[in-house]
Scaffold this active site. Structure first.
Site, PDB file in Angstrom:
ATOM      1  N   LYS A  11       0.971  -1.360  -0.212  1.00 48.17           N
ATOM      2  CA  LYS A  11      -0.116   0.002   0.149  1.00 48.17           C
ATOM      3  C   LYS A  11       0.831   1.308  -0.018  1.00 48.17           C
ATOM      4  CE  LYS A  11      -3.701  -2.667   2.094  1.00 48.17           C
ATOM      5  NZ  LYS A  11      -4.951  -2.725   2.594  1.00 48.17           N
ATOM      6  N   HIS A  98      -8.639  -3.276  -6.224  1.00 49.23           N
ATOM      7  CA  HIS A  98      -8.488  -3.434  -4.933  1.00 49.23           C
ATOM      8  C   HIS A  98      -9.651  -2.572  -4.062  1.00 49.23           C
ATOM      9  CE1 HIS A  98      -7.134  -3.168  -0.612  1.00 49.23           C
ATOM     10  NE2 HIS A  98      -6.431  -3.890  -0.928  1.00 49.23           N
ATOM     11  N   GLU A 100      -9.766  -0.541  -1.639  1.00 52.97           N
ATOM     12  CA  GLU A 100      -9.358   0.782  -1.407  1.00 52.97           C
ATOM     13  C   GLU A 100      -9.604   1.639  -2.695  1.00 52.97           C
ATOM     14  OE1 GLU A 100      -5.615  -0.080   0.571  1.00 52.97           O
ATOM     15  OE2 GLU A 100      -7.015  -1.036   2.372  1.00 52.97           O
ATOM     16  N   GLU A 170     -10.967 -10.381  -0.758  1.00 51.01           N
ATOM     17  CA  GLU A 170     -10.772  -9.606   0.356  1.00 51.01           C
ATOM     18  C   GLU A 170     -11.985  -8.815   0.871  1.00 51.01           C
ATOM     19  OE1 GLU A 170      -6.352  -8.468   0.113  1.00 51.01           O
ATOM     20  OE2 GLU A 170      -7.581  -6.892  -0.926  1.00 51.01           O
ATOM     21  N   GLY A 176      -7.358  -4.503   7.224  1.00 57.40           N
ATOM     22  CA  GLY A 176      -6.662  -3.582   7.920  1.00 57.40           C
ATOM     23  C   GLY A 176      -7.557  -3.385   9.415  1.00 57.40           C
ATOM     24  N   SER A 216      -6.386  -8.759   6.779  1.00 54.60           N
ATOM     25  CA  SER A 216      -5.894  -9.147   8.250  1.00 54.60           C
ATOM     26  C   SER A 216      -5.607 -10.535   8.287  1.00 54.60           C
ATOM     27  CB  SER A 216      -6.859  -9.081   9.435  1.00 54.60           C
ATOM     28  OG  SER A 216      -7.373  -7.518   9.254  1.00 54.60           O
TER      29      SER A 216
HETATM   30  P1  PGA Z   1      -4.490  -6.215   5.490  1.00 56.34           P
HETATM   31  O1  PGA Z   1      -4.521  -5.696   3.971  1.00 56.34           O
HETATM   32  O2  PGA Z   1      -3.720  -7.479   5.374  1.00 56.34           O
HETATM   33  O3  PGA Z   1      -3.857  -5.164   6.127  1.00 56.34           O
HETATM   34  O4  PGA Z   1      -5.846  -6.465   5.939  1.00 56.34           O
HETATM   35  C1  PGA Z   1      -4.877  -6.866   2.847  1.00 56.34           C
HETATM   36  C2  PGA Z   1      -5.135  -6.008   1.563  1.00 56.34           C
HETATM   37  O5  PGA Z   1      -5.804  -4.807   1.704  1.00 56.34           O
HETATM   38  O6  PGA Z   1      -4.577  -6.591   0.515  1.00 56.34           O
END
Ligand code: PGA
Length: 258
Positions: A11, A98, A100, A170, A176, A216
């Protein structure tokens, strides 16, 4: 056997010094401990990709991915990075869709199809992310959401390109947050995704497509998640920023291959 993959999504983290140190440590651990069926991938920020490919190129089994690319081939798109640029510096795959980026950059399905098409033009592989929000899961719409994300994007991709696609499940509520999908929840959704891939493409392609879990994932829960029949590895965010933790997660995957 389907390829197993442990991918680190860094990220928007790391300074140059931190990135060089982390790339070096991951590179070393891959040299020390690997398996022919395990693909290790790191996805640093764009600005460190050239350094990453320069270092990783000497290593068997470590590949470099980008976290995104632009959907146009080239031109007047200030601040953007094209698939061709990524390919020219030794990047092998790109994370597309993704959550995000779907959320903060408002990426829509038509744009994601274009991005994937650009990647294939440059012989880049794609890690295509899907996953539902907490609200969608709580209202029992998680399968509907993931089905739409698969059909409207991968449904536009010809089966001849399917071997260049990895899917990452995901759940947005697990990214996160420290909350992880339980192994039963992960297995249920991964099996669903595989069934959808069969509808979109065909049974053989569906069986051969690696489906990663992300959200996570860490050294404490990786064993249970990687024991699931349809979980072929992980897309790791926070835990991929710690070289030791990332190495432990890789070793757990390797232990499943032994
Ligand atoms: P995370 O992120 O392991 O920090 O939850 C995973 C991702 O968004 O690829």
């Amino acid at each position: 056997m389907r390829k197993k993959i442990i991918a680190g999504n860094w990220k928007m983290n790391t300074s140059l010094a931190e990135a060089l140190s982390l790339i070096g440590q991951v590179n070393l651990s891959v040299q020390q401990q690997t398996h022919p069926l395990l693909q290790t991938i790191i996805a640093p920020p764009f600005i460190w990709l050239t350094e990453a490919t320069r270092i990783a190129v000497t290593t068997n089994g470590l590949q470099v991915a980008a976290q995104n690319c632009h959907h146009e081939k080239s031109g007047a798109y200030t601040g953007e990075v094209s698939a061709a640029m990524l390919a020219s510096c030794g990047v092998k795959s790109v994370i597309i869709g993704h959550s995000e980026r779907r959320q903060y950059q408002r990426e829509n399905h038509a744009e994601l199809v274009q991005k994937i098409t650009r990647c294939f033009e440059e012989q880049l592989h794609v890690i295509y992310c899907v996953g539902e929000t907490l609200e969608e899961r709580d209202t029992n719409r998680h399968f509907e959401t993931v089905k739409k994300q698969l059909q409207e994007v991968l449904g536009e991709i010809n089966a001849e390109h399917a071997s260049s696609v990895v899917v990452a499940y995901e759940p947005v509520w697990a990214i996160g947050t420290g909350k992880t999908a339980g192994p039963d929840q992960a297995q249920e959704m991964h099996a669903f995704i595989r069934k959808e891939l069969q509808t979109i493409w065909n049974a053989e392609v569906a069986q051969n497509t690696s489906i990663l879990y992300g959200g996570s994932c860490n050294s404490g829960n990786a064993d249970a998640l990687f024991s699931c029949a349809d979980v072929d590895g992980g897309l790791i965010g926070g835990a991929s920023l710690k070289a030791d933790e990332f190495a432990v997660i890789r070793n757990i995957m390797i232990s499943k291959l032994a």
